[in-house]
Design a protein around this motif. Structure first.
Motif, mmCIF file in Angstrom:
data_model
loop_
_atom_site.group_PDB
_atom_site.id
_atom_site.type_symbol
_atom_site.label_atom_id
_atom_site.label_comp_id
_atom_site.label_asym_id
_atom_site.label_seq_id
_atom_site.Cartn_x
_atom_site.Cartn_y
_atom_site.Cartn_z
ATOM 1 N N LYS B 68 80.269 53.115 59.853
ATOM 2 C CA LYS B 68 80.965 52.202 59.501
ATOM 3 C C LYS B 68 80.748 50.702 59.950
ATOM 4 N N PRO B 69 81.441 49.213 59.343
ATOM 5 C CA PRO B 69 80.924 48.636 59.806
ATOM 6 C C PRO B 69 81.529 47.986 61.432
ATOM 7 N N PHE B 70 80.877 46.597 61.723
ATOM 8 C CA PHE B 70 80.938 45.692 63.477
ATOM 9 C C PHE B 70 82.336 45.383 62.671
ATOM 10 N N SER B 71 82.806 45.094 64.066
ATOM 11 C CA SER B 71 84.813 44.433 64.210
ATOM 12 C C SER B 71 84.164 43.688 63.289
ATOM 13 N N ASP B 72 83.101 42.746 64.505
ATOM 14 C CA ASP B 72 83.138 41.183 63.318
ATOM 15 C C ASP B 72 82.538 40.694 62.520
ATOM 16 N N THR B 73 81.855 41.686 61.936
ATOM 17 C CA THR B 73 80.945 41.971 60.638
ATOM 18 C C THR B 73 82.153 42.687 59.517
ATOM 19 N N PRO B 74 83.043 42.645 59.103
ATOM 20 C CA PRO B 74 83.303 43.596 58.409
ATOM 21 C C PRO B 74 83.200 43.723 57.130
ATOM 22 N N ASP B 75 81.969 42.463 56.130
ATOM 23 C CA ASP B 75 81.527 42.843 55.241
ATOM 24 C C ASP B 75 79.919 42.628 55.230
ATOM 25 N N LYS B 76 79.254 43.532 55.780
ATOM 26 C CA LYS B 76 78.338 42.938 56.041
ATOM 27 C C LYS B 76 77.825 44.114 56.564
ATOM 28 N N GLY B 77 76.524 44.936 55.727
ATOM 29 C CA GLY B 77 76.079 46.215 56.168
ATOM 30 C C GLY B 77 74.885 45.525 57.503
ATOM 31 N N VAL B 78 74.453 46.971 57.506
ATOM 32 C CA VAL B 78 74.069 47.030 58.932
ATOM 33 C C VAL B 78 72.444 47.051 58.678
ATOM 34 N N MET B 79 71.858 46.555 59.969
ATOM 35 C CA MET B 79 70.166 46.725 59.524
ATOM 36 C C MET B 79 70.075 47.419 61.940
ATOM 37 N N THR B 80 69.183 48.706 62.020
ATOM 38 C CA THR B 80 68.872 48.689 63.197
ATOM 39 C C THR B 80 67.383 49.084 63.084
ATOM 40 N N VAL B 81 66.203 49.006 64.156
ATOM 41 C CA VAL B 81 65.092 49.828 63.845
ATOM 42 C C VAL B 81 64.488 50.083 65.459
ATOM 43 N N ASN B 82 64.352 50.839 65.474
ATOM 44 C CA ASN B 82 64.445 51.811 66.299
ATOM 45 C C ASN B 82 62.470 52.277 66.410
ATOM 46 N N SER B 83 61.847 51.993 67.499
ATOM 47 C CA SER B 83 60.478 53.107 67.838
ATOM 48 C C SER B 83 60.165 53.623 68.847
ATOM 49 N N GLU B 84 59.431 54.653 68.658
ATOM 50 C CA GLU B 84 58.747 55.915 69.095
ATOM 51 C C GLU B 84 57.730 55.410 69.308
ATOM 52 N N PHE B 85 57.048 55.689 71.018
ATOM 53 C CA PHE B 85 55.704 55.426 71.149
ATOM 54 C C PHE B 85 55.659 57.516 71.753
ATOM 55 N N VAL B 86 55.166 57.905 70.326
ATOM 56 C CA VAL B 86 54.973 58.958 70.432
ATOM 57 C C VAL B 86 54.167 59.771 71.044
ATOM 58 N N SER B 87 53.816 61.026 72.112
ATOM 59 C CA SER B 87 53.207 60.679 73.327
ATOM 60 C C SER B 87 51.591 61.240 72.474
ATOM 61 N N MET B 88 51.616 61.712 71.476
ATOM 62 C CA MET B 88 50.196 61.667 71.362
ATOM 63 C C MET B 88 49.045 60.499 71.120
ATOM 64 N N ALA B 89 49.887 59.703 71.307
ATOM 65 C CA ALA B 89 48.992 58.566 70.155
ATOM 66 C C ALA B 89 48.466 57.627 72.023
ATOM 67 N N SER B 90 48.741 58.038 73.081
ATOM 68 C CA SER B 90 47.915 57.131 73.920
ATOM 69 C C SER B 90 47.886 58.207 75.244
ATOM 70 N N PRO B 91 47.089 58.224 76.092
ATOM 71 C CA PRO B 91 46.868 58.736 77.043
ATOM 72 C C PRO B 91 48.586 58.656 78.050
ATOM 73 N N GLU B 92 48.335 57.232 77.759
ATOM 74 C CA GLU B 92 49.771 56.569 78.449
ATOM 75 C C GLU B 92 50.628 56.837 78.545
ATOM 76 N N PHE B 93 50.896 57.639 77.587
ATOM 77 C CA PHE B 93 51.935 58.029 76.893
ATOM 78 C C PHE B 93 53.166 58.608 77.233
ATOM 79 N N GLU B 94 54.289 58.834 78.309
ATOM 80 C CA GLU B 94 54.833 59.731 78.363
ATOM 81 C C GLU B 94 56.062 60.785 78.028
ATOM 82 N N PRO B 95 56.278 61.853 77.187
ATOM 83 C CA PRO B 95 57.308 62.386 76.985
ATOM 84 C C PRO B 95 58.796 61.647 77.088
ATOM 85 N N GLY B 96 60.011 61.319 77.299
ATOM 86 C CA GLY B 96 61.366 60.805 77.441
ATOM 87 C C GLY B 96 61.498 60.233 77.042
ATOM 88 N N PRO B 97 62.736 59.135 77.396
ATOM 89 C CA PRO B 97 63.897 58.014 76.852
ATOM 90 C C PRO B 97 62.132 57.035 76.652
#
Lengths: 244, 312
Positions: B68-97
């Motif tokens: 479903k589109p956003f109500s303020d842009t009814p005729d436009k597609g949507v782009m979302t970017v998410n990123s996740e720091f996977v715990s194996m990527a660094s000793p500083e990264f911890e699982p969780g939100p």
């Protein structure tokens, strides 16, 4: 797809495999710089990366065990690993798989050698195509070896399915979804010790006995590939050492 | 406090070397580490890329789904970017939100793509107000050896380049979306057929299955670490640990700036900012030349540009 047959009359599965044939499996080791040990497996279309961190200080400290190290497994699926985008929040399935994978690997590790520490095992499924826990466990065993953690044996794993009334080795995604049963099993081959056994679906007693036999055989084949990958990896490291 | 001595020794070493234009890993201040981009790494995603930048390893996947589109842009597609720091990527990264740094990473990549209007979202409308294509860009950081922003931005862009539209199937449409579609129709219309015809009528891709995304820009980000009075292009983890601050600048292929982000607590003089932008302009073009851009995408970007020029 739904109405198409998964196994042809002459016993060929829809992806061209025979009943007892495994998909192509390729393990590689040591590709991550930050992790203490790592392994990547391409198992059919499955693409799974495993990283091992530790043994390291247990965190939080009260979880440390006085007589052995704690094994923590985190099995995760990437949002783009499946057909419809998976929500980034961990699902109940991922929590359960984390637990059974941990219990499948722990018997192989000399945990008593590292009291008060933790070994973290991260299983990241980048692309899923059925039997991801089996591929994950098999790769995790190699990542542990790459980390130099002393082990009793590798752990090798395979799933036996029942599809259209026939038992098949190494269950692919479609066979899992449309099949009648799925039985993942992991063993330490040289110890003849089962470390993971799950089953869902319906099997007769006789079918179960046969499944177990087929699983043992399948695991031996996985074991062979694991050993080859280990040899190749350490041969390479040895050669590099000689050069420098 | 615990690691205070090592970074200060390391920082001194990094700064001393920089006086003669060198870095601890042997690069010059302007050099990127070896870059390897593998497009189409994940077959089950609509688009994907694995990027190695030195030891840094990032995988981006694109999923395209009707939502479903956003109500303020009814005729436009949507782009979302998410990123996740996977715990194996660094000793500083911890699982969780999601880590706050991972949220910043996703938002910087998002801005580069959004503000350059890389995706022509107007062409991603299926049925105005009811159904549009949503492009999910998910970035997984698997090995952290510094400069995640550039690696992630390159992975996201490459994944968009090799993305192919999925087929719109009724079963793919989420139930609440189909409900709103069905609401508009009387039961005797034969709702299923109707939805198919409506979507066919409204869709902009005549043979959208396997067709590329409507893209029209090639934004490339360049991150520099400021240590002392010098800029280090593509900072390694060591350099990031001791840097005063960093500046990320995203340039489009026209030489316009479309996103910037200063990070960490240090400061920059306005003159230093100008100097960094000059560096970013040169380095972004160098990186752009190394991107694996499919022929059809290049052509469609040029076409979109020509059209825009006509309008102006």
């Amino acid at each position: 797809m739904k109405n198409e047959k998964l196994i042809s009359d002459d016993g060929i599965r829809f992806d061209g495999r025979k009943i007892e044939e495994l998909r192509p499996i390729k393990f590689s080791l040591g590709m991550l710089k930050n992790a203490d040990g790592s392994a990547f497996v391409e198992w059919g279309k499955n693409k799974i990366l495993v990283g091992v961190m530790g043994p390291r200080e247990a965190h939080p400290k009260h979880l440390a065990l006085a007589d052995r190290c704690r094994i923590e497994v985190l099995y995760r699926m990437a949002t783009f690993s499946v057909g419809e985008r998976k929500s980034p929040a961990p699902a109940r399935r991922e929590h359960e798989l984390s637990k059974v994978i941990k219990e499948a690997l722990e018997p192989a590790i000399f945990v008593e050698m590292y009291p008060r520490t933790t070994i973290d095992i991260y299983v990241e499924v980048l692309q899923a195509d059925g039997s991801t826990r089996c591929a994950g466990i098999s790769a995790a065993a190699l990542a542990l070896a790459d980390a130099g953690i002393p082990m009793r044996d590798l752990v090798s794993s395979i799933a036996i399915g029942k599809v259209e009334g026939q038992l098949v080795v190494d269950v692919k995604d479609e066979e899992d979804k449309q099949g009648d049963s799925d039985m993942p099993l992991a063993i330490m081959p040289s110890k003849n010790a089962v470390t993971l056994l799950q089953m869902d679906g319906l099997l007769t007693h006789e079918e179960f006995i046969r499944s177990l036999e087929m699983a043992k055989k399948g695991c031996m084949e996985v074991y062979q590939r694991q050993k080859e990958a280990l040899q190749e990896h350490f041969q390479k490291s040895a050669n590099n050492d000689e050069e420098t | 406090m615990k690691d205070n001595y090592v970074p200060s020794v390391k920082k001194r070493q990094i700064m001393e070397l920089a006086e003669s234009g060198k870095r601890i890993d042997g690069r010059s201040l302007m050099d990127y580490r070896p870059l390897d981009i593998k497009p189409g790494f994940i077959e089950k995603a609509e688009g994907s890329a694995a990027v190695h930048l030195g030891g840094t390893y990032v995988v981006a996947g694109v999923k395209i789904q009707p939502e479903k589109p956003f109500s303020d842009t009814p005729d436009k597609g949507v782009m979302t970017v998410n990123s996740e720091f996977v715990s194996m990527a660094s000793p500083e990264f911890e699982p969780g939100p999601p880590d706050i740094k991972s949220i910043e990473l996703a938002r910087v990549v998002d801005r580069g793509l959004r503000e350059s209007e890389t995706i022509d979202t107007k062409k991603m409308c299926i049925y105005k107000g009811k159904l549009v294509w949503t492009v999910f860009i998910d970035i997984f950081v698997l090995d952290h050896c510094g400069n995640l922003i550039d690696a992630a931005a390159l992975a996201a862009l490459t994944a968009l380049f090799n993305a192919r539209m999925p087929e719109l199937e009724f079963k793919d449409v989420k139930q609440d979306v189909t409900n709103t579609l069905i609401e508009d129709m009387t039961p005797q219309d034969g709702w299923k057929e109707k939805v198919h015809s409506v979507t066919e009528e409204r869709t902009v891709f005549p043979d959208r299955k396997k067709s590329p995304l409507p893209l029209r820009a090639i934004p490339v980000n360049v991150t520099m670490a400021k240590i002392g009075d010098k800029f280090f292009v593509d900072p390694s983890k060591d350099e990031e640990e001791v840097m005063d601050c960093r500046l990320s600048v995203t340039f489009t292929e026209d030489g316009n700036i479309c996103a910037m982000q200063k990070g960490e607590p240090g400061t920059l003089t306005p003159e230093e900012v100008l100097r960094a932008v000059d560096i970013a302009k040169i380095k972004s073009q160098e990186l752009r030349n190394r991107l694996p851009i499919p022929e059809d995408i290049l052509k469609s970007i040029e076409k979109a540009k020509a059209k825009k020029k006509e309008k102006d």
